[in-house]
Write a protein that holds these residues in place. Sequence first.
Motif, short mmCIF file in Angstrom:
data_model
loop_
_atom_site.label_atom_id
_atom_site.label_comp_id
_atom_site.label_asym_id
_atom_site.label_seq_id
_atom_site.Cartn_x
_atom_site.Cartn_y
_atom_site.Cartn_z
N HIS A 89 6.50 84.25 -59.22
CA HIS A 89 5.46 84.73 -60.13
C HIS A 89 4.06 84.48 -59.57
O HIS A 89 3.08 85.03 -60.07
N GLY A 158 4.21 85.28 -71.42
CA GLY A 158 5.11 86.41 -71.69
C GLY A 158 5.12 86.78 -73.15
O GLY A 158 4.08 86.79 -73.81
N GLU A 160 6.69 85.04 -75.46
CA GLU A 160 7.00 83.85 -76.25
C GLU A 160 5.79 83.37 -77.05
O GLU A 160 4.64 83.68 -76.72
N VAL A 165 6.02 77.33 -74.82
CA VAL A 165 5.75 77.38 -73.38
C VAL A 165 5.03 76.11 -72.99
O VAL A 165 4.08 75.70 -73.66
N LYS A 217 10.97 77.34 -74.13
CA LYS A 217 11.56 78.61 -73.68
C LYS A 217 11.10 79.00 -72.27
O LYS A 217 11.84 79.65 -71.54
N ARG A 218 9.86 78.67 -71.95
CA ARG A 218 9.32 78.98 -70.62
C ARG A 218 8.62 77.75 -70.06
O ARG A 218 7.92 77.03 -70.79
N TYR A 220 5.92 76.65 -67.19
CA TYR A 220 4.93 76.89 -66.14
C TYR A 220 5.00 75.65 -65.25
O TYR A 220 4.42 74.61 -65.55
N VAL A 246 16.10 78.08 -69.97
CA VAL A 246 14.65 78.28 -69.93
C VAL A 246 14.33 79.32 -68.86
O VAL A 246 15.13 79.58 -67.97
N LYS A 247 13.13 79.86 -68.96
CA LYS A 247 12.61 80.77 -67.94
C LYS A 247 11.60 79.99 -67.11
O LYS A 247 10.63 79.44 -67.64
N TRP A 248 11.85 79.91 -65.79
CA TRP A 248 10.94 79.21 -64.89
C TRP A 248 9.80 80.13 -64.46
O TRP A 248 10.03 81.25 -64.03
N ILE A 249 8.58 79.61 -64.56
CA ILE A 249 7.39 80.34 -64.09
C ILE A 249 6.63 79.41 -63.13
O ILE A 249 5.87 78.57 -63.58
N HIS A 251 10.09 80.04 -60.47
CA HIS A 251 11.31 79.29 -60.19
C HIS A 251 11.09 78.32 -59.03
O HIS A 251 10.50 78.68 -58.00
#
Length: 394
Positions: A89, A158, A160, A165, A217-218, A220, A246-249, A251
Amino acid sequence: MIPKYRKQFNEEFSPEKYNQLKASLKQKSGIEPAFRISESPLFLTKTFEKKLIDASERIIDQIKALPTETLQKAVPENCNVPNDTDHSHFFTIDFGICRSENGEIEPQLIELQAFPSLYAFQKTFENTFCEIYPFLSEIKNPMPNDQFISYLKEVIVGDENPENVILLEIFPEQQKTAIDFALTEKLLGIKTVCLTKVKKEGKNLYYEHNGNLIPIKRIYNRVIFDELDRIPDLKTEFNFREEVDVKWITHPNWFFKISKYLLPLLKHQFVPKSYFLHEFPGNEDLGNYVLKPLFSFAGSGVNLNPTREITDAIQDKENYILQRKVHYEPIFEDINGEFSKAEIRLLYIWRENDERPILLENLGRMTKAAMVNVDFNKKDAIWIGSSNVFFGED
């Protein structure tokens, strides 16, 4: 470079304005900067900017063309994190400001990484320079503030709720970049959370706020993963190597994939020749090269004058590179008639559905020392430390 703006800035500069600059940054963030703020911005020409952007685009082309398995080789087995992504990202790239053999000022690639830099701080820094020195507004970054925030929010938050986050760091209050964390919180409405405070239930992660457990959820991610093992007796409920919902921002694997590991694989006139230590040709002069550990951060472990004795003693030679030395050109004149050297970092974001990253901002670093890093500056020098670059007509 660009004598008009350098002359005007030096004429308008005063210690009072410098103190005003630092006070404004502290007021906006609520935190004293933990690294040195340079008194001066960098002024570079549009011609130089074109060289910089063209080199970056060709480097991005080469990275995009690399096979997935080549990039995956960069990730140490003990640092591999599940649920990798197609691309990072974030993408940042550092160039030294050098002079070529024919006398032209040109960029030379120093490093690149898929790790978030001081995005929120640098935008605030640029705006603050323009407030203290209004004439700078005519050459500031053309991207409007609200568009910058929108881009950053799209990548980090995003769809969310910002409450879900977090900016993740290890002992964030102790980090030199804490001012950027504070400004990111203000900009995006997210919380900074220490890794030791993250709660885990099954595959779900939480942080505590006002006595409530808030789902994450995300993330950073600002944790340098390979540094965790160096912290003695670190107690956490959550291990990076575990699969979690979770969503990695961005990864964590991309920290390794876009790194000094790529330097020997890239070809361009502004990319100094580089070799993995175990592949260094016998006919090359070691005196022309800098020794760098692959995954160090902020200049740690770099040896500007390696010897055969030093390189022969290294056991894990595949984890080091030798990069041909570049010579930074001292072209940034201070009010005493002395000159600083500098490098520039381009700060890109890479949205999930985009073919290429988008350039958002830049970061400058000035020095009068051998290494261009804010930790290596003399305490009594001026025109050194963290800065911002303004591009103007030649």
